[in-house]
Design a protein around this motif. Structure first.
Motif, PDB file in Angstrom:
ATOM      1  N   ARG A 287       0.826  -1.224   0.000  1.00  0.00           N
ATOM      2  CA  ARG A 287       0.000   0.000   0.000  1.00  0.00           C
ATOM      3  C   ARG A 287       0.850   1.261   0.000  1.00  0.00           C
ATOM      4  O   ARG A 287       0.339   2.355  -0.197  1.00  0.00           O
ATOM      5  CB  ARG A 287      -0.934   0.002   1.198  1.00  0.00           C
ATOM      6  N   LEU A 288       2.151   1.116   0.232  1.00  0.00           N
ATOM      7  CA  LEU A 288       3.051   2.271   0.202  1.00  0.00           C
ATOM      8  C   LEU A 288       3.454   2.590  -1.225  1.00  0.00           C
ATOM      9  O   LEU A 288       3.446   1.734  -2.092  1.00  0.00           O
ATOM     10  CB  LEU A 288       4.327   1.970   0.995  1.00  0.00           C
ATOM     11  N   SER A 289       3.851   3.829  -1.417  1.00  0.00           N
ATOM     12  CA  SER A 289       4.426   4.248  -2.695  1.00  0.00           C
ATOM     13  C   SER A 289       5.784   4.877  -2.411  1.00  0.00           C
ATOM     14  O   SER A 289       6.081   5.269  -1.277  1.00  0.00           O
ATOM     15  CB  SER A 289       3.525   5.276  -3.381  1.00  0.00           C
ATOM     16  N   ARG A 290       6.583   4.961  -3.427  1.00  0.00           N
ATOM     17  CA  ARG A 290       7.890   5.623  -3.298  1.00  0.00           C
ATOM     18  C   ARG A 290       7.683   7.066  -2.824  1.00  0.00           C
ATOM     19  O   ARG A 290       8.404   7.573  -1.969  1.00  0.00           O
ATOM     20  CB  ARG A 290       8.609   5.570  -4.645  1.00  0.00           C
ATOM     21  N   GLU A 291       6.664   7.708  -3.381  1.00  0.00           N
ATOM     22  CA  GLU A 291       6.349   9.085  -3.003  1.00  0.00           C
ATOM     23  C   GLU A 291       6.015   9.194  -1.513  1.00  0.00           C
ATOM     24  O   GLU A 291       6.416  10.152  -0.837  1.00  0.00           O
ATOM     25  CB  GLU A 291       5.172   9.581  -3.856  1.00  0.00           C
ATOM     26  N   ALA A 292       5.304   8.208  -0.975  1.00  0.00           N
ATOM     27  CA  ALA A 292       4.949   8.215   0.444  1.00  0.00           C
ATOM     28  C   ALA A 292       6.190   8.060   1.320  1.00  0.00           C
ATOM     29  O   ALA A 292       6.292   8.683   2.383  1.00  0.00           O
ATOM     30  CB  ALA A 292       3.941   7.112   0.750  1.00  0.00           C
ATOM     31  N   ILE A 293       7.138   7.237   0.896  1.00  0.00           N
ATOM     32  CA  ILE A 293       8.380   7.073   1.667  1.00  0.00           C
ATOM     33  C   ILE A 293       9.148   8.383   1.698  1.00  0.00           C
ATOM     34  O   ILE A 293       9.633   8.811   2.748  1.00  0.00           O
ATOM     35  CB  ILE A 293       9.227   5.916   1.110  1.00  0.00           C
ATOM     36  N   PHE A 294       9.244   9.052   0.551  1.00  0.00           N
ATOM     37  CA  PHE A 294       9.934  10.342   0.520  1.00  0.00           C
ATOM     38  C   PHE A 294       9.189  11.394   1.334  1.00  0.00           C
ATOM     39  O   PHE A 294       9.797  12.257   1.957  1.00  0.00           O
ATOM     40  CB  PHE A 294      10.175  10.798  -0.910  1.00  0.00           C
ATOM     41  N   ALA A 295       7.858  11.315   1.366  1.00  0.00           N
ATOM     42  CA  ALA A 295       7.067  12.231   2.194  1.00  0.00           C
ATOM     43  C   ALA A 295       7.353  11.983   3.672  1.00  0.00           C
ATOM     44  O   ALA A 295       7.426  12.930   4.467  1.00  0.00           O
ATOM     45  CB  ALA A 295       5.583  12.074   1.902  1.00  0.00           C
ATOM     46  N   ALA A 296       7.527  10.718   4.055  1.00  0.00           N
ATOM     47  CA  ALA A 296       7.860  10.393   5.446  1.00  0.00           C
ATOM     48  C   ALA A 296       9.232  10.969   5.812  1.00  0.00           C
ATOM     49  O   ALA A 296       9.413  11.517   6.908  1.00  0.00           O
ATOM     50  CB  ALA A 296       7.841   8.884   5.661  1.00  0.00           C
ATOM     51  N   LEU A 297      10.178  10.856   4.914  1.00  0.00           N
ATOM     52  CA  LEU A 297      11.505  11.427   5.158  1.00  0.00           C
ATOM     53  C   LEU A 297      11.432  12.951   5.271  1.00  0.00           C
ATOM     54  O   LEU A 297      12.075  13.547   6.156  1.00  0.00           O
ATOM     55  CB  LEU A 297      12.475  11.019   4.054  1.00  0.00           C
ATOM     56  N   ALA A 298      10.658  13.577   4.421  1.00  0.00           N
ATOM     57  CA  ALA A 298      10.510  15.031   4.473  1.00  0.00           C
ATOM     58  C   ALA A 298       9.825  15.457   5.771  1.00  0.00           C
ATOM     59  O   ALA A 298      10.198  16.468   6.382  1.00  0.00           O
ATOM     60  CB  ALA A 298       9.718  15.527   3.261  1.00  0.00           C
ATOM     61  N   PHE A 299       8.839  14.675   6.214  1.00  0.00           N
ATOM     62  CA  PHE A 299       8.167  14.966   7.475  1.00  0.00           C
ATOM     63  C   PHE A 299       9.166  14.914   8.626  1.00  0.00           C
ATOM     64  O   PHE A 299       9.196  15.810   9.479  1.00  0.00           O
ATOM     65  CB  PHE A 299       7.026  13.966   7.717  1.00  0.00           C
ATOM     66  N   ALA A 300       9.996  13.869   8.662  1.00  0.00           N
ATOM     67  CA  ALA A 300      10.995  13.736   9.722  1.00  0.00           C
ATOM     68  C   ALA A 300      11.994  14.887   9.666  1.00  0.00           C
ATOM     69  O   ALA A 300      12.365  15.450  10.707  1.00  0.00           O
ATOM     70  CB  ALA A 300      11.713  12.393   9.599  1.00  0.00           C
ATOM     71  N   ARG A 301      12.437  15.260   8.470  1.00  0.00           N
ATOM     72  CA  ARG A 301      13.350  16.390   8.310  1.00  0.00           C
ATOM     73  C   ARG A 301      12.734  17.653   8.886  1.00  0.00           C
ATOM     74  O   ARG A 301      13.369  18.371   9.663  1.00  0.00           O
ATOM     75  CB  ARG A 301      13.663  16.586   6.828  1.00  0.00           C
TER      76      ARG A 301
END
Length: 78
Positions: free
Chosen positions: A48-62
């Motif tokens: 259910r994840l997308s590459r875009e969602a993983i990058f969004a999670a990284l941006a959120f953490a940043r």
């Protein structure tokens, strides 16, 4: 306006930030990456994840770490 990829709601995963429409937390994604899993491995394990969602999670953490908060580190961690 685009739908946010990372959301937080008190009734979902105790309010932890999650990928929209899932119960997959930003924390879990970071843990998997820190453990050495690749993005492709995470995507295979969580369809259910997308590459875009993983990058969004990284941006959120940043962005969360950019907040004006001091995070004490253990002295022996270095």
């Amino acid at each position: 306006m685009d739908k946010p990829l990372i959301v937080s709601h008190p009734n979902i995963m105790m309010g932890k930030p999650v990928v929209t429409g899932t119960r997959i937390t930003v924390e879990l994604i970071l843990e998997k990456l820190a453990a050495g899993e690749t993005i492709d491995q995470i995507l295979a394990a969580h369809p259910r994840l997308s590459r875009e969602a993983i990058f969004a999670a990284l941006a959120f953490a940043r962005d969360a770490l950019r907040a004006g908060v001091i995070y004490p580190l253990a002295e022996d961690a270095a």
